[in-house]
Scaffold this motif. Structure first.
Motif, short mmCIF file in Angstrom:
data_model
loop_
_atom_site.label_atom_id
_atom_site.label_comp_id
_atom_site.label_asym_id
_atom_site.label_seq_id
_atom_site.Cartn_x
_atom_site.Cartn_y
_atom_site.Cartn_z
N LEU A 1 1.00 -1.27 -0.20
CA LEU A 1 -0.21 -0.15 0.08
C LEU A 1 0.72 1.07 -0.14
O LEU A 1 0.47 2.11 -0.81
CB LEU A 1 -1.16 -0.08 1.21
N SER A 2 1.85 1.28 0.70
CA SER A 2 2.79 2.63 0.53
C SER A 2 3.41 2.85 -0.88
O SER A 2 3.36 3.84 -1.40
CB SER A 2 4.00 2.16 1.67
N ARG A 3 3.69 1.59 -1.62
CA ARG A 3 4.23 1.63 -2.77
C ARG A 3 3.13 2.24 -3.55
O ARG A 3 3.53 3.20 -4.56
CB ARG A 3 4.77 0.46 -3.28
N LEU A 4 1.86 1.61 -3.62
CA LEU A 4 0.94 2.11 -4.44
C LEU A 4 0.36 3.64 -4.30
O LEU A 4 0.09 4.20 -5.16
CB LEU A 4 -0.38 1.08 -4.14
N ALA A 5 0.49 3.79 -3.03
CA ALA A 5 0.26 5.39 -2.60
C ALA A 5 1.22 6.39 -3.29
O ALA A 5 0.90 7.58 -3.60
CB ALA A 5 0.01 5.56 -1.16
N ARG A 6 2.31 6.02 -3.27
CA ARG A 6 3.53 6.71 -3.83
C ARG A 6 3.32 6.78 -5.36
O ARG A 6 3.54 7.96 -5.92
CB ARG A 6 5.05 6.12 -3.73
N ASP A 7 2.85 5.60 -5.98
CA ASP A 7 3.19 5.64 -7.34
C ASP A 7 1.87 6.04 -8.21
O ASP A 7 1.95 6.48 -9.30
CB ASP A 7 3.38 4.11 -7.75
N LEU A 8 0.75 5.93 -7.44
CA LEU A 8 -0.51 6.27 -8.04
C LEU A 8 -0.75 7.70 -8.31
O LEU A 8 -0.50 8.39 -7.22
CB LEU A 8 -1.91 5.65 -7.30
N LEU A 9 -1.14 8.09 -9.42
CA LEU A 9 -1.18 9.51 -9.78
C LEU A 9 -2.76 9.93 -9.86
O LEU A 9 -3.34 9.01 -10.43
CB LEU A 9 -0.55 10.07 -11.08
N PRO A 10 -3.00 11.08 -9.52
CA PRO A 10 -4.57 11.37 -9.57
C PRO A 10 -5.23 11.26 -11.05
O PRO A 10 -6.23 10.56 -11.18
CB PRO A 10 -4.77 12.70 -8.97
N GLU A 11 -4.26 11.41 -11.84
CA GLU A 11 -4.64 11.58 -13.42
C GLU A 11 -5.01 10.25 -13.91
O GLU A 11 -5.63 9.89 -14.68
CB GLU A 11 -3.80 12.47 -14.33
N ASP A 12 -4.30 9.37 -13.35
CA ASP A 12 -4.57 7.77 -13.54
C ASP A 12 -5.92 7.19 -13.04
O ASP A 12 -6.18 5.90 -13.31
CB ASP A 12 -3.31 6.81 -13.30
#
Length: 335
Positions: free
Chosen positions: A68-79
Motif C-alpha cells: 500500500l505504501s508503494r501504491l500510494a507513492r506511485d498512483l497519480l490522480p490523473e490515472d
C-alpha cells in the motif's frame, strides 16, 4: 464526525493526492496534549467508486504495509477515476512496534470494531474507521498476513454476498485479485453482522469487503508481495478506477473454506510433517512435539481432526498448549 475525537489532516472532498495523519488523542506523562499519528493518504480524481485500502490492522503483518505504501507513492490522480483512501498502519502503535496488538492498550484492532469514540486508542481507531471512513466508501480491501505466528500462501478472503449482486461483485474482485487461493466464508456478513473485524464493520455499513492473508512468519516474501501489488491494480481496474491499466491473463484461484485449526496440547518444540497445500487425512499425524529438557522422553504426536489441505502453518518451533500449528481447508465446492 460521528462523535469521534480523532481529527484528520486530510480533506477527503478535495481532488489530488494528500498525505497526513489521523490524530488520535493520547495524553501521557511525556506529552499532556499529544496524539498518535496514524498515516492516511487520499488520492482522488472526480466522481467514481471510493475504496478504503488498509494494512497494519495487525502490526506484525508486513506485505500489505509495503504494497500500500508503494501504491500510494506511485498512483497519480490523473490515472484514477474515483478515490482511494490508504491506511498503511491502521493500528499505528502496533505497526510501529511490530506487534499484533498495540503496546499502548494491548488492543487487537481486528477484534475491536465497532469501537468506542471515547475508549482506548485502539477502540477510537476502530470507531473512526467504522463510523467515519467506511460510510464514505463503496469497497474495503483489508490486507493481512499470518503475522509472527503463522504463514499463509497468498489467499483472498471473502463472504458469499448478502445479495446476489454483492455475491457477483465479490467473485469479480476475487477473479481480479487472482491469488492462488481464496477462503470463502460459509456464513455471516450482511448489515446485521456482529463480527468485531474490519470486514464485519464494512458489512454493517453496506460496504463490499475483501481481505487477504499474504505470507507471514514475521518476514516479507518477494513473490507474495509481487502478487499483492499486481492484484491491487487489477482490482482497481476491475472497478473501472484504472481505465488505462492493462491486466495480464488470469492465473486461477482455488476456492477453499476453513475446516478448523490443529492445536498443540503439549509444550515444547514443534516438528511439522506437513507443508502449505499438503493433503491431510482425518486423524493423521501432522507433527510431533519434542521436550529437549527430558531428552529420553518420547515425542508427542499431533493429529489433525480434519481432512483437507494445509491452509496455514505455524513457522515458530516453540509451542505451548493452545497454540494453533496448522489450519486445514477443504475445497469449497465439496461442501
Amino acid at each position: 464526525m460521528a462523535n469521534s475525537l480523532i481529527s484528520c489532516e486530510v480533506d477527503f472532498e478535495t481532488d489530488g493526492k494528500q498525505a497526513g495523519f489521523l490524530r488520535v488523542p493520547h495524553s501521557v506523562h511525556r506529552s499532556a496534549y499529544g496524539w498518535i499519528p496514524v498515516p492516511v493518504v487520499s488520492i482522488r480524481n472526480g466522481d467514481g467508486p471510493v475504496v478504503l485500502m488498509m494494512s497494519g490492522n495487525h502490526g506484525d503483518e508486513y506485505e500489505g504495509q509495503i504494497a500500500l505504501s508503494r501504491l500510494a507513492r506511485d498512483l497519480l490522480p490523473e490515472d484514477l477515476r474515483g478515490q482511494v483512501i490508504f491506511l498503511t498502519m491502521a493500528n499505528q502503535p502496533a505497526a510501529e512496534a511490530g506487534l499484533r496488538c498495540s503496546p499502548i492498550d494491548d488492543g487487537n484492532l481486528n477484534r475491536s470494531f465497532p469501537g468506542d469514540p471515547a475508549g482506548t486508542p485502539t477502540q477510537m481507531i476502530a470507531h473512526y474507521i467504522e463510523d467515519v471512513l467506511l460510510p464514505r466508501c463503496d469497497y474495503l480491501i483489508d490486507l493481512h498476513s499470518g503475522g509472527g505466528s503463522l504463514f499463509y500462501p497468498a489467499t483472498l478472503l471473502r463472504g458469499q454476498g448478502w445479495t446476489d449482486q454483492e455475491g457477483q461483485t465479490l467473485r469479480g474482485l476475487q477473479d481480479a485479485f487472482d491469488l492462488p487461493h481464496a477462503w470463502v466464508f460459509q456464513g455471516g456478513g450482511g448489515p446485521n453482522s456482529t463480527a468485531r473485524t474490519a470486514m464485519g464493520a464494512a458489512n454493517r455499513k453496506r460496504v463490499v469487503p475483501i481481505m487477504a492473508e499474504l505470507g507471514g512468519a514475521g518476514s516479507v516474501t518477494p513473490s507474495i508481495l509481487a502478487m499483492t501489488e499486481r492484484g491491487l491494480q487489477r482490482c482497481l481496474h476491475s472497478l473501472g478506477m484504472l481505465p488505462d491499466y492493462v491486466p495480464d491473463a488470469e492465473r486461477g484461484t482455488r476456492e477453499l473454506y476453513a475446516a478448523g485449526s490443529v492445536f498443540a496440547y503439549d509444550s515444547g518444540l514443534f516438528e511439522p510433517l506437513k507443508d502449505i497445500s499438503d493433503p491431510v487425512e482425518q486423524d493423521e499425524t501432522v507433527g510431533h512435539i519434542h521436550d529437549p529438557s527430558t531428552p529420553l522422553r518420547g515425542s508427542v504426536a499431533v493429529k489433525s481432526p480434519y481432512a483437507g489441505i494445509v491452509m496455514a502453518k505455524r513457522p515458530m518451533a516453540q509451542v505451548k498448549r493452545g497454540d494453533a500449528v496448522f489450519q486445514i481447508g477443504i475445497d469449497f465446492q465439496k461442501k
